[in-house]
Design a protein around this motif. Structure first.
Motif, PDB file in Angstrom:
ATOM      1  N   SER A 157       0.821  -1.222   0.017  1.00 16.96           N
ATOM      2  CA  SER A 157      -0.120  -0.005  -0.049  1.00 16.96           C
ATOM      3  C   SER A 157       0.973   1.494   0.008  1.00 16.96           C
ATOM      4  CB  SER A 157      -0.955   0.119   1.332  1.00 16.96           C
ATOM      5  OG  SER A 157       0.014   0.130   2.566  1.00 16.96           O
ATOM      6  N   ARG A 158       0.262   2.262   0.032  1.00 13.36           N
ATOM      7  CA  ARG A 158       0.715   3.470  -0.270  1.00 13.36           C
ATOM      8  C   ARG A 158       1.100   4.235   1.031  1.00 13.36           C
ATOM      9  NH1 ARG A 158      -2.503   6.882  -4.404  1.00 13.36           N
ATOM     10  NH2 ARG A 158      -4.140   6.490  -2.946  1.00 13.36           N
ATOM     11  N   MET A 159       1.751   3.634   1.915  1.00 18.60           N
ATOM     12  CA  MET A 159       2.063   4.212   3.214  1.00 18.60           C
ATOM     13  C   MET A 159       3.517   4.606   3.588  1.00 18.60           C
ATOM     14  SD  MET A 159       1.979   0.731   5.512  1.00 18.60           S
ATOM     15  CE  MET A 159       3.462  -0.431   5.563  1.00 18.60           C
ATOM     16  N   THR A 162       6.972   2.645   3.232  1.00 21.57           N
ATOM     17  CA  THR A 162       7.756   2.460   1.834  1.00 21.57           C
ATOM     18  C   THR A 162       7.866   3.648   0.957  1.00 21.57           C
ATOM     19  OG1 THR A 162       5.565   1.926   1.001  1.00 21.57           O
ATOM     20  CG2 THR A 162       6.757   0.083   1.750  1.00 21.57           C
ATOM     21  N   CYS A 163       7.733   4.579   1.470  1.00 17.07           N
ATOM     22  CA  CYS A 163       7.684   5.894   0.722  1.00 17.07           C
ATOM     23  C   CYS A 163       9.180   6.628   0.482  1.00 17.07           C
ATOM     24  CB  CYS A 163       6.786   6.835   1.333  1.00 17.07           C
ATOM     25  SG  CYS A 163       6.888   8.779   0.412  1.00 17.07           S
ATOM     26  N   THR A 164       9.628   7.196  -0.409  1.00 17.86           N
ATOM     27  CA  THR A 164      10.854   7.716  -0.746  1.00 17.86           C
ATOM     28  C   THR A 164      10.918   8.815   0.027  1.00 17.86           C
ATOM     29  OG1 THR A 164      12.576   8.295  -2.445  1.00 17.86           O
ATOM     30  CG2 THR A 164      10.340   9.169  -2.881  1.00 17.86           C
ATOM     31  N   HIS A 165      10.019   9.602   0.583  1.00 20.32           N
ATOM     32  CA  HIS A 165       9.805  10.697   1.116  1.00 20.32           C
ATOM     33  C   HIS A 165       9.942  10.779   2.594  1.00 20.32           C
ATOM     34  CE1 HIS A 165       9.125  12.888  -2.537  1.00 20.32           C
ATOM     35  NE2 HIS A 165       7.863  12.076  -2.604  1.00 20.32           N
ATOM     36  N   PHE A 166       9.849   9.472   3.206  1.00 20.49           N
ATOM     37  CA  PHE A 166       9.925   9.167   4.769  1.00 20.49           C
ATOM     38  C   PHE A 166      11.024   9.138   5.148  1.00 20.49           C
ATOM     39  CE2 PHE A 166       8.916   6.024   8.151  1.00 20.49           C
ATOM     40  CZ  PHE A 166       8.334   7.014   8.881  1.00 20.49           C
ATOM     41  N   ARG A 167      11.453   9.833   6.267  1.00 17.95           N
ATOM     42  CA  ARG A 167      12.738   9.991   7.033  1.00 17.95           C
ATOM     43  C   ARG A 167      12.454   9.871   8.557  1.00 17.95           C
ATOM     44  NH1 ARG A 167      13.148  10.630   2.501  1.00 17.95           N
ATOM     45  NH2 ARG A 167      14.399  12.321   1.340  1.00 17.95           N
ATOM     46  N   HIS A 178      10.031  12.626   9.528  1.00 19.73           N
ATOM     47  CA  HIS A 178       9.893  13.667   8.614  1.00 19.73           C
ATOM     48  C   HIS A 178       9.370  13.415   7.322  1.00 19.73           C
ATOM     49  CE1 HIS A 178      11.180  17.960   7.956  1.00 19.73           C
ATOM     50  NE2 HIS A 178      11.407  17.628   6.467  1.00 19.73           N
ATOM     51  N   CYS A 179       8.525  14.115   6.726  1.00 21.72           N
ATOM     52  CA  CYS A 179       8.065  13.852   5.386  1.00 21.72           C
ATOM     53  C   CYS A 179       8.693  14.968   4.396  1.00 21.72           C
ATOM     54  CB  CYS A 179       6.517  14.252   5.303  1.00 21.72           C
ATOM     55  SG  CYS A 179       5.910  14.058   3.576  1.00 21.72           S
ATOM     56  N   ALA A 180       9.606  14.499   3.604  1.00 20.01           N
ATOM     57  CA  ALA A 180      10.378  15.329   2.596  1.00 20.01           C
ATOM     58  C   ALA A 180       9.335  15.832   1.602  1.00 20.01           C
ATOM     59  CB  ALA A 180      11.578  14.676   2.141  1.00 20.01           C
ATOM     60  N   PHE A 181       8.115  15.241   1.466  1.00 19.90           N
ATOM     61  CA  PHE A 181       7.274  15.929   0.468  1.00 19.90           C
ATOM     62  C   PHE A 181       6.946  17.173   0.978  1.00 19.90           C
ATOM     63  CE2 PHE A 181       3.199  16.285  -1.766  1.00 19.90           C
ATOM     64  CZ  PHE A 181       3.797  16.169  -3.200  1.00 19.90           C
ATOM     65  N   VAL A 182       6.257  17.269   1.876  1.00 16.21           N
ATOM     66  CA  VAL A 182       5.740  18.567   2.430  1.00 16.21           C
ATOM     67  C   VAL A 182       6.685  19.199   3.377  1.00 16.21           C
ATOM     68  CG1 VAL A 182       3.379  17.727   2.452  1.00 16.21           C
ATOM     69  CG2 VAL A 182       4.557  17.183   4.295  1.00 16.21           C
ATOM     70  N   PRO A 185       8.145  17.986  10.155  1.00 15.27           N
ATOM     71  CA  PRO A 185       8.164  16.937  11.085  1.00 15.27           C
ATOM     72  C   PRO A 185       6.635  15.979  11.122  1.00 15.27           C
ATOM     73  CG  PRO A 185       8.513  18.924  12.140  1.00 15.27           C
ATOM     74  CD  PRO A 185       8.009  19.229  10.595  1.00 15.27           C
ATOM     75  N   MET A 186       6.855  14.850  11.414  1.00 16.94           N
ATOM     76  CA  MET A 186       5.497  14.081  11.741  1.00 16.94           C
ATOM     77  C   MET A 186       5.726  13.285  12.866  1.00 16.94           C
ATOM     78  SD  MET A 186       5.888  11.867   8.074  1.00 16.94           S
ATOM     79  CE  MET A 186       4.266  11.034   8.369  1.00 16.94           C
ATOM     80  N   GLY A 187       4.730  13.215  13.754  1.00 16.79           N
ATOM     81  CA  GLY A 187       4.834  12.105  14.893  1.00 16.79           C
ATOM     82  C   GLY A 187       3.704  10.941  14.324  1.00 16.79           C
ATOM     83  N   LEU A 191       1.209   9.265  10.634  1.00 13.16           N
ATOM     84  CA  LEU A 191       1.750   8.176   9.535  1.00 13.16           C
ATOM     85  C   LEU A 191       0.464   8.029   8.699  1.00 13.16           C
ATOM     86  CD1 LEU A 191       3.424   5.787  12.255  1.00 13.16           C
ATOM     87  CD2 LEU A 191       4.642   7.344  10.295  1.00 13.16           C
ATOM     88  N   ARG A 192       0.870   7.780   7.308  1.00 16.14           N
ATOM     89  CA  ARG A 192      -0.051   7.417   6.454  1.00 16.14           C
ATOM     90  C   ARG A 192      -0.075   5.975   5.857  1.00 16.14           C
ATOM     91  NH1 ARG A 192      -1.771  12.337   3.770  1.00 16.14           N
ATOM     92  NH2 ARG A 192      -1.694  13.886   5.390  1.00 16.14           N
ATOM     93  N   LEU A 193      -1.441   5.334   5.815  1.00 15.53           N
ATOM     94  CA  LEU A 193      -1.402   3.985   5.293  1.00 15.53           C
ATOM     95  C   LEU A 193      -1.725   4.189   3.812  1.00 15.53           C
ATOM     96  CD1 LEU A 193      -3.206   2.247   8.241  1.00 15.53           C
ATOM     97  CD2 LEU A 193      -0.915   2.123   7.591  1.00 15.53           C
ATOM     98  N   ASP A 197       0.531  11.285  -1.965  1.00 19.34           N
ATOM     99  CA  ASP A 197       1.766  11.881  -2.324  1.00 19.34           C
ATOM    100  C   ASP A 197       2.812  10.616  -2.459  1.00 19.34           C
ATOM    101  OD1 ASP A 197       0.514  14.433  -2.718  1.00 19.34           O
ATOM    102  OD2 ASP A 197       0.659  14.520  -0.694  1.00 19.34           O
ATOM    103  N   HIS A 198       2.435   9.279  -2.183  1.00 24.16           N
ATOM    104  CA  HIS A 198       3.534   8.486  -1.797  1.00 24.16           C
ATOM    105  C   HIS A 198       4.203   8.150  -3.234  1.00 24.16           C
ATOM    106  CE1 HIS A 198       4.530   4.257  -2.110  1.00 24.16           C
ATOM    107  NE2 HIS A 198       4.663   4.254  -0.746  1.00 24.16           N
ATOM    108  N   GLU A 199       5.467   8.088  -2.869  1.00 26.37           N
ATOM    109  CA  GLU A 199       6.333   7.521  -4.013  1.00 26.37           C
ATOM    110  C   GLU A 199       7.022   6.395  -3.575  1.00 26.37           C
ATOM    111  OE1 GLU A 199       8.409  10.447  -6.653  1.00 26.37           O
ATOM    112  OE2 GLU A 199       7.095  11.829  -5.542  1.00 26.37           O
TER     113      GLU A 199
HETATM  114  S1  SF4 Z   1       2.755  11.380   4.259  1.00 25.55           S
HETATM  115 FE1  SF4 Z   1       2.999  10.629   2.011  1.00 25.55          FE
HETATM  116  S2  SF4 Z   1       4.516  11.538   1.040  1.00 25.55           S
HETATM  117 FE2  SF4 Z   1       4.906  12.088   3.408  1.00 25.55          FE
HETATM  118  S3  SF4 Z   1       6.352  10.362   3.742  1.00 25.55           S
HETATM  119 FE3  SF4 Z   1       4.242   9.656   4.213  1.00 25.55          FE
HETATM  120  S4  SF4 Z   1       3.489   8.518   2.489  1.00 25.55           S
HETATM  121 FE4  SF4 Z   1       5.195   9.609   1.680  1.00 25.55          FE
END
Ligand code: SF4
Length: 217
Positions: A157-159, A162-167, A178-182, A185-187, A191-193, A197-199
Motif C-alpha cells: 500500500s501507499r504508506m 515504503t515512501c521515498t519521502h519518509f525520514r 519527517h516527510c520530505a514531500f511536505v 516533521p511528523m509524529g 503516519l499514512r497508510l 503523494d506516496h512514491e
Molecule cells: S505523508 Fe505521504 S509523502 Fe509523506 S512520507 Fe508519508 S506517504 Fe510519503
C-alpha cells in the motif's frame, strides 16, 4: 505468587488474544460489507470498487486490482456487471492510449455515497479511543501491515514506511519523523497508510528506513 510464575490469565498468550481480536474485527467488517452490498444488489467486490472510485476518482482496472488486493480477472468481471447496471463506465486514458479508465456514472456516484460510509462503523469505534491509544494503534498497524506485505499476504500500500519521502527518527520530541514531500516533521498520529503523494522508495532505502523506524518506534 512470584512475578515470574505463570498465571492462568496468561493463557492463551497475549499475541494469540490480539490475533483473535483482529479476527473478530475482520469478521465484523466482512459481515458489514456483505449486508450493505447485498442490500443494494451488489457483491462485496462490486461495493468495494464503487467505494474506491468514489474516493480516488477514475482508475484503470489494474490499479483497482492492486489497491484492493484482488485478482484482475475478478475485478474485470465485477466491472462488467457494474457497467451493465449503469454504475460504472469505461473512458479513454490519456496517460496510456491503449488503456481504459473506470469512472462512476451519475447513478454510481449516488450509490457510492452510501458505499463510502460502509467502513464508518469502524471509524466510530476507533473514535472511542484516546489520542494516545489511537497513535499507538496506528503505529502497531503500520508494523503489522508492513510485515504482512513482506510475506506477500496483502498488497503493497501507499504508506509512509515504503515512501521515498519518509525520514524516520530524524528529530527529537513528539514528531520524530519527517516527510520530505511536505518538508514537515511528523509524529505517530501523522503516519499514512494510503497517501496520494506516496512514491515508492528503492528497496535499499525501504530496508534502511524500516529498520530505523521499527527498532525505535
Ligand atoms: S505523508 Fe505521504 S509523502 Fe509523506 S512520507 Fe508519508 S506517504 Fe510519503
Amino acid at each position: 505468587m512470584s512475578q515470574d510464575a505463570r498465571s492462568p490469565l496468561d493463557s492463551p498468550p497475549l499475541d494469540r488474544r490480539i490475533a483473535t481480536g483482529l479476527h473478530k474485527l475482520g469478521l465484523a467488517l466482512k459481515h458489514q460489507t456483505w449486508s450493505q452490498a447485498s442490500a443494494h444488489g451488489l457483491s462485496p467486490t462490486q461495493g468495494q470498487i464503487l467505494a474506491l472510485l468514489a474516493a480516488e476518482g477514475a482508475l484503470r482496472a489494474s490499479e483497482v486490482a492492486e489497491r484492493l488486493g484482488i485478482g484482475l480477472p475478478t475485478i474485470s468481471e465485477a466491472v462488467t456487471t457494474l457497467a451493465d447496471k449503469g454504475l460504472v463506465r469505461r473512458t479513454p486514458d490519456r496517460r496510456h492510449p491503449r488503456a481504459r479508465l473506470l469512472r462512476l456514472t451519475a447513478a454510481g456516484t449516488r450509490l457510492s455515497g452510501q458505499a463510502r460510509a460502509w467502513p464508518e462503523f469502524l471509524t466510530q469505534a476507533v473514535g472511542t479511543l484516546t489520542d494516545a491509544e489511537q497513535a499507538t494503534l496506528l503505529t502497531a498497524l503500520v508494523k503489522m501491515i508492513r510485515t504482512l506485505q513482506e510475506q506477500g499476504q496483502i498488497p503493497i500500500s501507499r504508506m509512509c514506511a515504503t515512501c521515498t519521502h519518509f525520514r524516520p527518527h530524524v528529530h527529537d520530541g513528539d514528531r520524530p519523523h519527517h516527510c520530505a514531500f511536505v518538508d514537515a516533521p511528523m509524529g505517530a498520529p501523522h503516519l499514512r497508510l494510503d497517501c496520494d503523494d506516496h512514491e515508492p522508495a528503492p528497496a535499499d532505502q525501504q530496508r534502511t528506513a524500516w529498520a530505523r523506524f521499527a527498532n525505535t518506534a
